[in-house]
Design a protein around this motif. Structure first.
Motif, PDB file in Angstrom:
ATOM      1  N   SER A   1      26.309  -6.516  51.280  1.00 16.18           N
ATOM      2  CA  SER A   1      25.033  -5.828  51.472  1.00 16.18           C
ATOM      3  C   SER A   1      24.725  -5.667  52.957  1.00 16.18           C
ATOM      4  CB  SER A   1      23.911  -6.587  50.776  1.00 16.18           C
ATOM      5  OG  SER A   1      23.756  -7.879  51.325  1.00 16.18           O
ATOM      6  N   SER A   2      23.741  -4.849  53.255  1.00 14.76           N
ATOM      7  CA  SER A   2      23.440  -4.495  54.642  1.00 14.76           C
ATOM      8  C   SER A   2      23.098  -5.693  55.512  1.00 14.76           C
ATOM      9  CB  SER A   2      22.290  -3.491  54.673  1.00 14.76           C
ATOM     10  OG  SER A   2      22.633  -2.297  54.002  1.00 14.76           O
ATOM     11  N   SER A   3      22.446  -6.707  54.942  1.00 17.24           N
ATOM     12  CA  SER A   3      22.026  -7.859  55.739  1.00 17.24           C
ATOM     13  C   SER A   3      23.195  -8.670  56.272  1.00 17.24           C
ATOM     14  CB  SER A   3      21.118  -8.770  54.912  1.00 17.24           C
ATOM     15  OG  SER A   3      21.772  -9.185  53.731  1.00 17.24           O
TER      16      SER A   3
ATOM     17  N   LYS B   1      30.428  -2.652  53.816  1.00 20.33           N
ATOM     18  CA  LYS B   1      29.973  -1.573  52.941  1.00 20.33           C
ATOM     19  C   LYS B   1      28.495  -1.250  53.100  1.00 20.33           C
ATOM     20  CE  LYS B   1      30.382  -0.295  48.038  1.00 20.33           C
ATOM     21  NZ  LYS B   1      30.834  -0.777  46.712  1.00 20.33           N
ATOM     22  N   GLY B   2      27.633  -2.267  53.068  1.00 21.63           N
ATOM     23  CA  GLY B   2      26.189  -2.054  53.170  1.00 21.63           C
ATOM     24  C   GLY B   2      25.566  -1.712  51.827  1.00 21.63           C
ATOM     25  N   GLY B   3      24.244  -1.871  51.752  1.00 21.59           N
ATOM     26  CA  GLY B   3      23.530  -1.584  50.518  1.00 21.59           C
ATOM     27  C   GLY B   3      22.700  -2.776  50.082  1.00 21.59           C
ATOM     28  N   ARG B   4      22.358  -2.793  48.796  1.00 20.20           N
ATOM     29  CA  ARG B   4      21.530  -3.870  48.254  1.00 20.20           C
ATOM     30  C   ARG B   4      22.409  -4.997  47.685  1.00 20.20           C
ATOM     31  NH1 ARG B   4      17.411  -0.551  44.549  1.00 20.20           N
ATOM     32  NH2 ARG B   4      19.317   0.641  44.152  1.00 20.20           N
ATOM     33  N   THR B   5      21.842  -5.850  46.821  1.00 19.61           N
ATOM     34  CA  THR B   5      22.548  -7.076  46.432  1.00 19.61           C
ATOM     35  C   THR B   5      22.642  -7.206  44.915  1.00 19.61           C
ATOM     36  OG1 THR B   5      21.633  -8.117  48.420  1.00 19.61           O
ATOM     37  CG2 THR B   5      22.660  -9.568  46.798  1.00 19.61           C
ATOM     38  N   LEU B   6      23.776  -6.778  44.359  1.00 19.55           N
ATOM     39  CA  LEU B   6      24.040  -6.862  42.920  1.00 19.55           C
ATOM     40  C   LEU B   6      24.722  -8.206  42.638  1.00 19.55           C
ATOM     41  CD1 LEU B   6      23.876  -4.844  40.376  1.00 19.55           C
ATOM     42  CD2 LEU B   6      26.331  -4.566  40.743  1.00 19.55           C
ATOM     43  N   LEU B   7      24.007  -9.283  42.843  1.00 19.35           N
ATOM     44  CA  LEU B   7      24.609 -10.612  42.800  1.00 19.35           C
ATOM     45  C   LEU B   7      24.873 -11.119  41.381  1.00 19.35           C
ATOM     46  CD1 LEU B   7      25.558 -13.228  44.086  1.00 19.35           C
ATOM     47  CD2 LEU B   7      23.161 -13.887  44.389  1.00 19.35           C
ATOM     48  N   LEU B   8      23.849 -11.174  40.534  1.00 16.06           N
ATOM     49  CA  LEU B   8      24.000 -11.795  39.220  1.00 16.06           C
ATOM     50  C   LEU B   8      24.993 -11.050  38.337  1.00 16.06           C
ATOM     51  CD1 LEU B   8      20.281 -12.742  38.442  1.00 16.06           C
ATOM     52  CD2 LEU B   8      22.066 -14.155  39.475  1.00 16.06           C
ATOM     53  N   ASP B   9      24.892  -9.725  38.292  1.00 19.15           N
ATOM     54  CA  ASP B   9      25.842  -8.940  37.500  1.00 19.15           C
ATOM     55  C   ASP B   9      27.272  -9.196  37.964  1.00 19.15           C
ATOM     56  OD1 ASP B   9      23.843  -7.832  35.993  1.00 19.15           O
ATOM     57  OD2 ASP B   9      23.943  -5.833  36.906  1.00 19.15           O
ATOM     58  N   SER B  10      27.446  -9.292  39.262  1.00 19.74           N
ATOM     59  CA  SER B  10      28.790  -9.480  39.821  1.00 19.74           C
ATOM     60  C   SER B  10      29.352 -10.841  39.445  1.00 19.74           C
ATOM     61  CB  SER B  10      28.744  -9.328  41.345  1.00 19.74           C
ATOM     62  OG  SER B  10      28.265  -8.048  41.709  1.00 19.74           O
TER      63      SER B  10
END
Length: 292
Positions: free
Chosen positions: A67-69, A136-145
């Motif tokens: 993610s972007s952060s 890559k950047g973007g948001r955080t799809l953590l749990l699904d991943s």
């Protein structure tokens, strides 16, 4: 007053080592949760005896936040992943009799498998591509991943129909690297926690590498164990040190000899030595607070 949380008692322990003369502290060995009477497939067991052998197989998954952060850590995540994969390949080449499946997934708005295959076969170009994917950047799809990565690893190391009595000697580990919390997934926290808990019950080592948030609170919330969490400081240097710590700890875990004899059974053999960080590895990964 000082609000720094007290250091968990297991942090002063050093991981068990099979090297000659090493006293080895096994005090923070993973608990055999659900072992008694469990129908879960144990992934790897260890019997201490002469003629110890390396693990029959290893399955290593790195699930990394892109993610972007993560850009706040500069090139440290990229370099850390490259070093990690280079080490995994080198270790696989020195132990050709121990198959090692290696998988790298990155998540942001989506989750992408960048490499999945035998560690000995990964090319330099593929290693570079895995590192670059963290930009890559973007948001955080953590749990699904996490849920998807666990499901796929379980299919490799404990396929349907394999019962505990037949055994499955694969030593499995999954490391999750992140600097934040989920803000995209459809999976609930409860579903992710259930997946992690079951994965651990089957013998997999679930490792949590966390920056910015409390690593111990986060790993416990998702069903992991505190001793398998590593707190990462807020600098690129701390991130680099944390990735080195994870690399070294994974190398130890995957190379520890296993001494299963023909008479051993999966139900009666004691568990393999757990994945563990040393006190020094924790300290360098979070120098501001002296390491968690």
């Amino acid at each position: 007053g000082d609000t720094t949380p007290p250091e968990p008692e297991f942090l002063s322990a050093t991981p068990w080592s099979s090297s000659a003369g090493d006293a080895g502290d096994r005090g923070h060995a993973a608990t055999a949760e659900g072992a008694a009477g469990s129908a879960a497939v144990p992934l790897c067991h260890l019997e201490e005896e002469d003629g110890a052998q390396p693990p029959s197989a290893c399955d290593v998954v790195l699930l990394a936040d892109a993610s972007s952060s993560m850009a706040d850590f500069g090139d440290a995540p990229f370099s850390g992943v490259v070093d990690f994969l280079t080490e995994q390949k080198a270790q696989a080449l020195t132990a050709p009799g121990t198959p090692r499946h290696l998988e790298v997934r990155v998540f942001s708005d989506t989750c992408e498998t960048v490499f999945s295959g035998e560690a000995a076969t990964i090319t330099d170009a593929q290693i570079e591509a895995c590192g670059a994917a963290l930009r890559k950047g973007g948001r955080t799809l953590l749990l699904d991943s996490v849920v998807c990565a666990i499901a796929d690893q379980q299919l490799r190391v404990a396929p349907p129909g394999v019962g505990a009595s037949s055994g499955n000697p694969t030593r499995a580990i999954m490391g999750v690297l992140t600097d934040g919390c989920d803000n995209m997934s459809k999976s609930s926290q409860g579903r992710a926690t259930g997946a992690v808990t079951e994965h651990r019950r089957r013998g997999a080592q679930f490792v949590w590498l966390q920056a910015n948030l409390d690593a111990f609170a986060e790993v416990l919330a998702i069903g992991g164990e505190a001793q398998h969490a590593l707190q990462i400081g807020g600098s690129p240097a701390a991130m680099a040190a944390a990735m080195r710590s994870f690399t070294d700890a994974t190398t130890r875990y995957c190379s520890t000899p296993s001494g299963l004899s023909p008479s051993s059974t999966w139900e009666t053999s004691p568990p393999a030595p757990p994945f563990a960080f040393t006190a020094l590895e924790r300290s360098v990964s979070c120098p501001v607070r002296g390491g968690y």
